[in-house]
Enzyme design. Structure first.
Site, PDB file in Angstrom:
ATOM      1  N   GLY A   1      -7.378  -1.672  11.698  1.00  0.00           N
ATOM      2  CA  GLY A   1      -7.245  -2.259  13.111  1.00  0.00           C
ATOM      3  C   GLY A   1      -6.092  -1.821  13.757  1.00  0.00           C
ATOM      4  O   GLY A   1      -6.104  -1.787  15.033  1.00  0.00           O
TER       5      GLY A   1
ATOM      6  N   GLU B   1      -7.232   1.051  15.635  1.00  0.00           N
ATOM      7  CA  GLU B   1      -8.423   0.627  16.715  1.00  0.00           C
ATOM      8  C   GLU B   1      -7.507   0.141  17.860  1.00  0.00           C
ATOM      9  O   GLU B   1      -7.913   0.259  19.157  1.00  0.00           O
ATOM     10  CB  GLU B   1      -9.066  -0.695  16.156  1.00  0.00           C
ATOM     11  CG  GLU B   1     -10.213   0.026  15.354  1.00  0.00           C
ATOM     12  CD  GLU B   1     -11.097  -1.024  14.699  1.00  0.00           C
ATOM     13  OE1 GLU B   1     -10.588  -1.983  14.112  1.00  0.00           O
ATOM     14  OE2 GLU B   1     -12.328  -1.156  14.664  1.00  0.00           O
TER      15      GLU B   1
HETATM   16  C1  LIG Z   1      -8.314 -14.419   9.553  1.00  0.00           C
HETATM   17  C2  LIG Z   1      -9.349 -13.088   9.984  1.00  0.00           C
HETATM   18  C3  LIG Z   1      -8.566 -11.902   9.522  1.00  0.00           C
HETATM   19  C4  LIG Z   1      -7.725 -11.541  10.839  1.00  0.00           C
HETATM   20  C5  LIG Z   1      -8.751 -10.586  11.582  1.00  0.00           C
HETATM   21  C6  LIG Z   1      -8.059  -9.386  12.044  1.00  0.00           C
HETATM   22  C7  LIG Z   1      -8.977  -8.749  12.843  1.00  0.00           C
HETATM   23  C8  LIG Z   1     -10.035  -7.931  12.406  1.00  0.00           C
HETATM   24  C9  LIG Z   1     -10.518  -6.820  13.123  1.00  0.00           C
HETATM   25  C10 LIG Z   1     -10.831  -5.547  12.830  1.00  0.00           C
HETATM   26  C11 LIG Z   1     -11.037  -5.185  11.297  1.00  0.00           C
HETATM   27  C12 LIG Z   1     -10.400  -4.235  10.782  1.00  0.00           C
HETATM   28  C13 LIG Z   1     -10.152  -4.145   9.590  1.00  0.00           C
HETATM   29  C14 LIG Z   1      -8.956  -3.640   8.969  1.00  0.00           C
HETATM   30  O1  LIG Z   1      -7.857  -3.255   9.609  1.00  0.00           O
HETATM   31  S1  LIG Z   1      -8.877  -3.859   7.438  1.00  0.00           S
HETATM   32  C15 LIG Z   1      -7.379  -3.127   6.879  1.00  0.00           C
HETATM   33  C16 LIG Z   1      -7.255  -1.675   6.887  1.00  0.00           C
HETATM   34  N1  LIG Z   1      -6.035  -1.243   6.360  1.00  0.00           N
HETATM   35  C17 LIG Z   1      -6.113  -0.905   5.119  1.00  0.00           C
HETATM   36  O2  LIG Z   1      -6.774  -0.975   4.153  1.00  0.00           O
HETATM   37  C18 LIG Z   1      -4.438  -0.388   4.789  1.00  0.00           C
HETATM   38  C19 LIG Z   1      -4.353  -0.934   3.187  1.00  0.00           C
HETATM   39  N2  LIG Z   1      -3.041  -0.602   2.984  1.00  0.00           N
HETATM   40  C20 LIG Z   1      -2.505   0.796   2.564  1.00  0.00           C
HETATM   41  O3  LIG Z   1      -3.234   1.606   2.556  1.00  0.00           O
HETATM   42  C21 LIG Z   1      -1.012   0.809   2.225  1.00  0.00           C
HETATM   43  O4  LIG Z   1      -0.542  -0.307   1.789  1.00  0.00           O
HETATM   44  C22 LIG Z   1      -0.127   1.519   3.255  1.00  0.00           C
HETATM   45  C23 LIG Z   1      -0.235   0.583   4.509  1.00  0.00           C
HETATM   46  C24 LIG Z   1      -0.674   3.020   3.105  1.00  0.00           C
HETATM   47  C25 LIG Z   1       1.135   1.230   2.482  1.00  0.00           C
HETATM   48  O5  LIG Z   1       1.475   2.071   1.310  1.00  0.00           O
HETATM   49  P1  LIG Z   1       2.515   1.846   0.418  1.00  0.00           P
HETATM   50  O6  LIG Z   1       3.937   2.157   1.184  1.00  0.00           O
HETATM   51  O7  LIG Z   1       2.433   2.410  -1.051  1.00  0.00           O
HETATM   52  O8  LIG Z   1       3.014   0.335   0.147  1.00  0.00           O
HETATM   53  P2  LIG Z   1       2.125  -0.869  -0.328  1.00  0.00           P
HETATM   54  O9  LIG Z   1       0.733  -0.326  -0.491  1.00  0.00           O
HETATM   55  O10 LIG Z   1       2.669  -1.292  -1.736  1.00  0.00           O
HETATM   56  O11 LIG Z   1       2.106  -2.106   0.635  1.00  0.00           O
HETATM   57  C26 LIG Z   1       3.108  -2.637   0.763  1.00  0.00           C
HETATM   58  C27 LIG Z   1       2.763  -4.039   0.741  1.00  0.00           C
HETATM   59  O12 LIG Z   1       1.921  -4.416   1.925  1.00  0.00           O
HETATM   60  C28 LIG Z   1       0.860  -4.923   1.443  1.00  0.00           C
HETATM   61  N3  LIG Z   1      -0.262  -4.446   2.556  1.00  0.00           N
HETATM   62  C29 LIG Z   1      -0.469  -3.331   2.844  1.00  0.00           C
HETATM   63  N4  LIG Z   1      -1.425  -3.273   3.802  1.00  0.00           N
HETATM   64  C30 LIG Z   1      -1.856  -4.401   4.005  1.00  0.00           C
HETATM   65  C31 LIG Z   1      -2.922  -4.929   5.013  1.00  0.00           C
HETATM   66  N5  LIG Z   1      -3.465  -4.301   5.464  1.00  0.00           N
HETATM   67  N6  LIG Z   1      -3.115  -6.558   4.635  1.00  0.00           N
HETATM   68  C32 LIG Z   1      -2.277  -7.424   3.923  1.00  0.00           C
HETATM   69  N7  LIG Z   1      -1.154  -6.772   3.093  1.00  0.00           N
HETATM   70  C33 LIG Z   1      -1.234  -5.416   3.311  1.00  0.00           C
HETATM   71  C34 LIG Z   1       0.511  -4.520   0.231  1.00  0.00           C
HETATM   72  O13 LIG Z   1      -0.377  -5.551  -0.383  1.00  0.00           O
HETATM   73  C35 LIG Z   1       1.954  -4.695  -0.396  1.00  0.00           C
HETATM   74  O14 LIG Z   1       2.237  -6.071  -0.644  1.00  0.00           O
HETATM   75  P3  LIG Z   1       2.825  -6.478  -1.907  1.00  0.00           P
HETATM   76  O15 LIG Z   1       4.610  -5.935  -1.705  1.00  0.00           O
HETATM   77  O16 LIG Z   1       2.931  -7.791  -1.841  1.00  0.00           O
HETATM   78  O17 LIG Z   1       2.503  -5.858  -3.227  1.00  0.00           O
END
Ligand SMILES: CCCCCCCC/C=C\C=C\CC(=O)SCCNC(=O)CCNC(=O)[C@H](O)C(C)(C)COP(=O)(O)OP(=O)(O)OC[C@H]1O[C@@H](n2cnc3c(N)ncnc32)[C@H](O)[C@@H]1OP(=O)(O)O
Length: 726
Positions: free
Chosen positions: A101, A104
């Site tokens: 997103g 996007e």
């Molecule tokens: C109520 C309805 C929902 C809201 C609607 C929104 C609108 C929807 C419309 C469109 C749809 C779009 C689809 C998407 O966007 S889906 C998400 C796509 N993105 C991803 O898949 C990214 C995933 N994340 C990663 O690949 C990595 O985390 C990265 C960003 C590259 C960072 O990597 P790194 O530095 O190694 O750190 P961590 O992976 O350990 O992440 C740190 C903490 O952040 C949390 N995290 C990461 N990304 C997300 C996310 N997208 N959503 C929620 N949380 C996220 C991760 O779990 C870690 O958390 P913690 O420290 O607690 O373990």
């Protein structure tokens, strides 16, 4: 939230703010919408710049929101349209990441400026979804169908330099991205915005679009291994080539909703969080990641340059950690050096394609030796000689004399007792198991095994090492086979029993490959080499010269045993390496497995000899006996406290054993089947095969069923620690 401020001159700044990765929660989206409306209403604002707090644009939608009971569909699309429709130019300043997103949002902007180290991508496919906020319709209009399909169906992150070449961003800057974007915004004030609105652009034509799409679909399906999202991503992009923007968006939404409610998306999102959860390691005696810091690894050594050692050296060099590679004699050293250099050259070529370099000709980075004394100053040693306890103990004894006092001593073993290896040293607290998977420079899993005396610092350092090697380190306790192989034993055992009873290797493999495994158990055994297990069984006295005379052919210690794998080895059928195993291959070292009439005859004779009545075994029985026995062992492992939670088992299976990620790992899969059903089936099969301990339901599984089949997250609250099986 998102902060609204005024930048230089007439530019309004909207800064996405939701640490740690600026995920687009409903609050952030609301604040973004408010900021846009405020900028629009203020006549003194002539342009808008959108950026993210803390050097990160945005990681996309908040993934936790997708499984929330209060899911509200996809509210992002209309906000992106709002950005695009703005009469004032909107510029995205992309630092760090713009994913899902987040990207996007950037595509809704009229211009995109990226920092040179930023990465962009649509990773939705990896969590079982597709870009659901018009991304599948805008991206092909901007960069063409082939590049858009690649990015959307693979989920790969692309670096800013590649994004610039593709036309995904307008400018790449080395520093001060936000200021550069504000300057840029000031420059474009007053320029026509029509050509910058991607929804109004046509999708660039290809001379052979139809043929291109059919070929692309075949490729996408082949790589999907039963996962739904890649194909639906493809369908969404295809819609962009066939329909006007608004209709394409409708199709995208329809496909998004199919995925959102599919079990696969839930499994993949579980796997995403499970991988992060296991980084927060704990041990039963209270040590944890929170209270322990790793030691820096400035120089490492690898002992043994066989298949595993070569891969480990390659991994270390790629991670920029200087390595000393040691072999027992010059002949083996030269062979190992040649093989390592070949691997590194291949890796360097791959990295060059991504504009990176790999420095491995410098002796300060990679040194080959037969002299143990050279290891006196390394911070960590990884011993990777073959699985022989006496040899490993001899090496560890030597290491504890030669290495500096702070050095960590790791053993790459797939089953041996870490405590026994540690007992050969004067520093058992610095000894730890690091179980790499072959090929070690490719496979993501690193099983990290703490022994009785292993210090928390040694664990933290091994976890840090896994991270540096870009692997997933999973910390587990010490028992025979640790987690992965211990769960694998009953699975492979069932596969062999099924073949004894009437099935064929190819039939069993097919069922498990249809389930989603990359490779079935027999193909896997042929690949790994049947002699590996044979050597281990001989070592355990299960076969070979040390087997007491008079031992029944199909029984050991009162339990059912199949001598089939031993018999194949006695016939020099070691698998791919000899061109024959459970299958036949075109030549020794060949890779194409073909069913082997010799083996079918051999099985028929074997059943005659042992008076086994051949019976037809259906797919359900094959699947259940193999998978449920593996899962059953998993419950024992949890009960013994060998792993801190079911997520650990799942991460191990997904990353090391080819378990289909879209099924979330074996324990998640068990939770979706329902524990009562698994218990009932195990009871049924163990009644039919009372001499097979692997089918007797685990006490912990029974307990969870008795407790009402609680959700996976709650399982460990019912665990009362039992002793492990060493
Ligand atoms: C109520 C309805 C929902 C809201 C609607 C929104 C609108 C929807 C419309 C469109 C749809 C779009 C689809 C998407 O966007 S889906 C998400 C796509 N993105 C991803 O898949 C990214 C995933 N994340 C990663 O690949 C990595 O985390 C990265 C960003 C590259 C960072 O990597 P790194 O530095 O190694 O750190 P961590 O992976 O350990 O992440 C740190 C903490 O952040 C949390 N995290 C990461 N990304 C997300 C996310 N997208 N959503 C929620 N949380 C996220 C991760 O779990 C870690 O958390 P913690 O420290 O607690 O373990």
């Amino acid at each position: 939230m998102a902060q609204y401020a005024r930048g230089a001159a007439a530019v309004a700044v909207i800064r996405l703010h939701n640490p740690p990765v600026n995920a687009l929660s409903l609050t952030v989206l609301q604040a973004l919408e408010d900021g846009l409306k405020r900028a629009d209403a203020d006549p003194s604002v002539k342009a808008v710049m959108i950026c993210g707090e803390n050097g990160k644009f945005s990681a996309g939608a908040d993934i936790r929101g997708f499984s929330s009971p209060k899911r509200h569909g996809v509210p992002l699309g209309p906000i992106i349209s709002l950005i695009e429709r703005s009469e004032k130019p909107v510029v995205a300043a992309i630092e760090g990441i713009a994913l899902g997103g987040g990207l996007e949002v950037a595509l809704g902007c009229h211009y995109r400026i990226a920092h040179v180290k930023a990465h962009m991508g649509f990773p939705e496919v990896t969590i079982g979804l597709l870009p659901g906020a018009e991304g599948t319709q805008r991206l092909p209009r901007l960069i063409g169908v082939p590049a858009a399909l690649d990015i959307i169906t693979t989920g790969r992150h692309i670096p800013a330099t590649e994004a610039l070449k593709l036309g995904l961003v307008d400018e790449v800057v080395e520093e001060n991205t936000v200021e550069a974007a504000i300057r840029f915004a000031n420059k474009v004030i007053g320029q026509p915005l029509g050509p910058r609105r991607l929804s109004l652009k046509p999708v660039p034509k290809l001379p052979n679009m139809e043929a291109f799409l059919s070929e692309a679909l075949v490729k996408v399906k082949k790589q999907a291994h039963g996962c739904l999202a890649p194909e639906l991503c493809f369908q969404a992009v295809k819609a962009a080539t066939e329909q006007p923007f608004a209709d394409g968006v409708r199709k995208e939404r329809e496909l998004f909703n199919i995925l959102l409610t599919s079990g696969q998306a839930q499994a993949l999102q579980y796997a995403f969080f499970a991988e992060r959860e296991v980084q927060k390691w704990t041990t039963p005696n209270g040590a944890s990641w929170k209270s322990t810091s790793p030691q820096p690894i400035r120089k490492a050594a690898v002992i043994g340059l066989g298949t595993m050692g070569r891969g480990i050296v390659t991994s270390l060099v790629k991670a920029n950690i200087p390595v000393v590679a040691l072999e027992q004699n010059v002949e083996y050293l030269n062979m190992g050096r040649k093989a390592v250099m070949l691997l590194l050259e291949r890796e360097a070529m791959k990295m060059e394609q991504g504009a990176q370099t790999l420095d491995f000709h410098n002796p300060a980075r990679l040194q080959f030796t037969v002299d143990f004394d050279v290891l006196h100053d390394v911070d960590l040693v990884i011993e990777a000689v073959f699985e022989n306890m006496a040899l490993k103990k001899e090496i560890f004894h030597k290491l504890s004399r030669i290495c500096k006092p702070g050095a960590f001593l790791c053993t790459n073993t797939s089953a041996l007792n870490i405590d026994e290896i540690a007992s050969a040293t004067s520093r058992p607290h610095q000894v730890i198991g690091t179980h790499f998977f072959s090929p070690a420079h490719v496979m993501r899993l690193l099983e990290i095994i703490y022994g009785h005396h292993t210090s928390p610092t040694a664990i933290a350092t091994a976890v840090q090492l896994a991270k540096a090697l870009k692997k997933v380190g999973v910390v587990v306790g010490n028992c025979f086979g640790f987690v992965g192989n211990r769960m694998m034993f009953p699975y492979v055992q069932q596969a062999v029993f099924l073949v004894e009873e009437g099935s064929r290797p190819e039939a069993v493999d097919q069922v498990l490959e249809d389930f989603g495994f990359k490779i079935g158990p027999f193909r896997m055994s042929d690949l790994a080499g049947l002699d590996v297990g044979w050597r281990s069984r001989k070592g355990q006295g299960l076969t070979g010269a040390s087997l007491p005379p008079g031992t029944p052919a199909r029984q050991r210690h009162g339990h059912r045993y199949s001598p089939l794998p031993d018999l194949l080895c006695e016939n020099s059928r070691f698998g791919q390496k000899t061109g024959k195993g459970w299958y036949q291959y075109e030549k020794a070292g060949g890779r194409t497995a073909k069913p082997d009439p010799w083996l079918h005859n051999f099985l028929a004779q074997y059943r005659d000899t042992h008076h086994i009545k051949t019976r037809f075994i259906d797919q359900e029985e094959i699947l259940e006996r193999c998978l449920f026995s593996l899962i059953n062992e998993g419950f024992d492992i949890l009960a013994e406290g060998i792993a801190a939670g079911p997520e650990h088992l799942d991460v191990i299976y997904i990353n090391g054993y080819g378990w289909p990620k879209h099924r979330g790992g074996p324990m998640f899969y068990a939770s979706t089947i329902g524990l009562p059903r698994i218990l009932a089936k195990l009871q049924k099969y163990s009644e039919a095969h009372p001499d097979v301990p692997g089918l007797q339901p685990s006490a912990f599984l029974k307990k969870l069923v008795a407790m009402g089949n609680p959700p996976l997250k709650e399982w460990m609250s019912y665990q009362s620690r039992q002793s492990n099986k060493l």
